[in-house]
Design a protein around this motif. Sequence first.
Motif, short mmCIF file in Angstrom:
data_model
loop_
_atom_site.label_atom_id
_atom_site.label_comp_id
_atom_site.label_asym_id
_atom_site.label_seq_id
_atom_site.Cartn_x
_atom_site.Cartn_y
_atom_site.Cartn_z
N ALA A 1 0.84 -1.20 0.00
CA ALA A 1 0.00 0.00 0.00
C ALA A 1 0.88 1.26 0.00
O ALA A 1 0.63 2.20 -0.75
CB ALA A 1 -0.93 0.00 1.20
N GLN B 1 -1.10 4.27 -1.45
CA GLN B 1 -2.49 4.09 -1.08
C GLN B 1 -2.66 4.09 0.43
O GLN B 1 -1.71 3.83 1.18
CB GLN B 1 -3.02 2.78 -1.68
CG GLN B 1 -3.04 2.79 -3.19
CD GLN B 1 -3.58 1.51 -3.79
OE1 GLN B 1 -3.95 0.57 -3.09
NE2 GLN B 1 -3.63 1.47 -5.11
N GLN C 1 -8.67 10.39 -4.07
CA GLN C 1 -8.14 9.31 -3.24
C GLN C 1 -7.21 8.43 -4.08
O GLN C 1 -7.53 8.10 -5.22
CB GLN C 1 -9.28 8.47 -2.68
CG GLN C 1 -10.22 9.21 -1.76
CD GLN C 1 -9.52 9.73 -0.52
OE1 GLN C 1 -8.62 9.11 0.01
NE2 GLN C 1 -9.95 10.89 -0.05
N GLY D 1 -6.35 5.27 -3.44
CA GLY D 1 -6.67 3.85 -3.34
C GLY D 1 -6.55 3.39 -1.90
O GLY D 1 -6.06 4.12 -1.03
#
Length: 133
Positions: A28, A33, A84, A86
Amino acid sequence: MDMPLRTVRTNIVQSIRAFRVQELQDAAQSLGQHFLYANLANAQTKQDVLDLIGQQFMLPTQGGKNFDALYDSITDPLHKSGPQPGFVAVLEHIPANAKFDKEAREQLLDIFRDAADYWADRKIPFRCFYSFL
């Protein structure tokens, strides 16, 4: 660095299986993200599960009141707050007991499936991994 998410669809809810939490967190981060993690090992009831997710995902207080509020807190307000990058979410040790039975577990996972669909419609990756206690 090997990318553990390269073979995982971008909008899915699936068992954590062979993944380790740290690998998912690193993936991430490398993708830029959000990483959302909740350890539910100490939860016994639906309210415990909601409270722990709310606290550990750092959701607004209304996020922990019921499943609808949880869905609302991980979708529309985040979308309205700006672009955003993710999400990678982990629900570790979802309880499997009489107070949080199979139906409750499925309802919880359905919230995250619906959230994955919500974000897919907006072309934003949302992957959720889970394990049962």
